[in-house]
Design an enzyme around this catalytic site. Sequence first.
Site, short mmCIF file in Angstrom:
data_model
loop_
_atom_site.label_atom_id
_atom_site.label_comp_id
_atom_site.label_asym_id
_atom_site.label_seq_id
_atom_site.Cartn_x
_atom_site.Cartn_y
_atom_site.Cartn_z
N ASP A 4 0.87 -1.18 0.00
CA ASP A 4 0.00 0.00 0.00
C ASP A 4 0.91 1.23 0.00
OD1 ASP A 4 -1.62 2.14 0.45
OD2 ASP A 4 -2.53 1.37 2.31
N TYR A 34 -5.34 16.33 -4.95
CA TYR A 34 -4.87 15.52 -6.08
C TYR A 34 -4.16 16.42 -7.09
CZ TYR A 34 -5.30 12.43 -10.22
OH TYR A 34 -5.06 11.66 -11.33
N LYS A 53 -0.15 16.24 -8.08
CA LYS A 53 0.25 15.98 -9.46
C LYS A 53 1.10 17.14 -10.01
CE LYS A 53 -1.70 11.91 -10.21
NZ LYS A 53 -0.86 10.71 -10.38
N THR A 93 -9.99 3.39 -17.60
CA THR A 93 -9.44 2.51 -16.54
C THR A 93 -10.54 2.29 -15.50
OG1 THR A 93 -8.73 4.31 -15.10
CG2 THR A 93 -7.16 3.61 -16.80
N1 LIG Z 1 -7.55 7.14 -15.65
C1 LIG Z 1 -7.39 8.42 -15.94
O1 LIG Z 1 -8.24 9.02 -16.64
C2 LIG Z 1 -6.19 9.15 -15.44
C3 LIG Z 1 -6.00 10.46 -15.90
C4 LIG Z 1 -4.87 11.17 -15.47
C5 LIG Z 1 -3.97 10.56 -14.61
N2 LIG Z 1 -4.18 9.29 -14.18
C6 LIG Z 1 -3.18 8.72 -13.28
O2 LIG Z 1 -2.73 7.50 -13.80
C7 LIG Z 1 -2.38 6.61 -12.75
C8 LIG Z 1 -3.13 5.30 -12.91
O3 LIG Z 1 -4.51 5.59 -12.94
P1 LIG Z 1 -5.61 4.49 -13.30
O4 LIG Z 1 -6.78 5.25 -13.80
O5 LIG Z 1 -5.02 3.41 -14.11
O6 LIG Z 1 -5.94 3.98 -11.83
P2 LIG Z 1 -6.85 2.76 -11.33
O7 LIG Z 1 -7.37 3.19 -10.02
O8 LIG Z 1 -7.82 2.38 -12.37
O9 LIG Z 1 -5.78 1.59 -11.13
C9 LIG Z 1 -4.70 1.86 -10.34
C10 LIG Z 1 -4.09 0.62 -9.73
O10 LIG Z 1 -3.35 1.14 -8.64
C11 LIG Z 1 -3.63 0.38 -7.49
N3 LIG Z 1 -3.53 1.22 -6.30
C12 LIG Z 1 -4.41 2.16 -5.88
N4 LIG Z 1 -4.01 2.67 -4.70
C13 LIG Z 1 -2.85 2.05 -4.40
C14 LIG Z 1 -1.96 2.13 -3.29
N5 LIG Z 1 -2.23 2.92 -2.24
N6 LIG Z 1 -0.86 1.35 -3.28
C15 LIG Z 1 -0.61 0.49 -4.31
N7 LIG Z 1 -1.42 0.36 -5.37
C16 LIG Z 1 -2.52 1.12 -5.41
C17 LIG Z 1 -5.05 -0.14 -7.67
O11 LIG Z 1 -5.27 -1.30 -6.88
C18 LIG Z 1 -5.09 -0.40 -9.18
O12 LIG Z 1 -4.65 -1.71 -9.48
C19 LIG Z 1 -2.70 7.35 -11.46
O13 LIG Z 1 -1.53 7.96 -10.97
C20 LIG Z 1 -3.71 8.39 -11.89
O14 LIG Z 1 -3.68 9.52 -11.04
C21 LIG Z 1 -5.26 8.57 -14.57
#
Ligand SMILES: NC(=O)c1ccc[n+]([C@@H]2O[C@H](COP(=O)([O-])OP(=O)(O)OC[C@H]3O[C@@H](n4cnc5c(N)ncnc54)[C@H](O)[C@@H]3O)[C@@H](O)[C@H]2O)c1
Length: 255
Positions: A57, A151, A155, A186
Amino acid sequence: MEIAGRAAVVTGAAAGIGAAVAAKLAAEGARVAVVDLDREAGAATAAGIGGAFVGADLADRSAVPSMLDRAAALLGGIDILVNNAGGATAGPYYPAVGAGEWQRTLDLNLYAVMLASQLAIERMTAAGGGAVVNIASSAGLGTDAHPIPEYAAAKAAVVRLTAVSAPLRESAGIRVNCVCPGMVDTPSSRRSRARMTDAELAALPPVMPAEHIAEVVAGLIADDTLAGRTVVCAGGEPPRLLPVRDWLGQPQSGS
Ligand SMILES: NC(=O)c1ccc[n+]([C@@H]2O[C@H](COP(=O)([O-])OP(=O)(O)OC[C@H]3O[C@@H](n4cnc5c(N)ncnc54)[C@H](O)[C@@H]3O)[C@@H](O)[C@H]2O)c1
């Protein structure tokens, strides 16, 4: 840097962008450690790409050093670190909640990125070089308002952390770069979109597949000319490398 044969750690890699990045790096021939909070899904993702799984975590500050030690032991070192794990709570947000609640978002999105990078850089320096890619967000760019302040602030800090790490290329052969995605398809963005009104959904830019971000990450790792740079990935347009500018918006050399 050639990806084949390298040891790559990808955080938050059980699902979403991280899973796509882990699969891409494994397909390119890297040895990959899938790091995730979700042990069942993380182990399944790792098994699917022939990688190793490390449960952690990353919002727990004490879990970061042991995660890297474990990944390095499983992979025989660390050449590549992709700081992907991130996200926000369901709200409410700063300043309407106490520090305990917004602190978790800062710890996951900023503290874990800084500490994992610091510890990986130590190892990479001893090994003669490496590559770090940070997954920030469009939330961290611009000077406009954002609905999730903690957030957006975390970022934005990751974008600056990336830029100020540029000199590591000269001093240690380590390149740190960053990707700022817009909306990506996602599990977390599906949950966010499920809470939106029809009008909010209609105003969204096109949603990108996670594989699109994985291609950009692999490109940043492979391209030895890039250090301290941020790539913006907005749906519906090609990835865009942001120019290097100072605080007054003046162009800097290298951009
Ligand atoms: N999806 C989007 O539209 C989007 C847009 C901009 C930025 N992001 C960034 O991209 C990254 C991935 O996003 P995503 O949408 O794939 O996320 P998601 O939540 O769909 O998947 C993220 C993964 O990270 C794991 N996770 C969450 N909290 C955790 C923790 N405390 N420790 C370890 N693992 C943890 C989850 O279990 C999951 O498997 C993030 O940093 C997010 O901020 C996503």
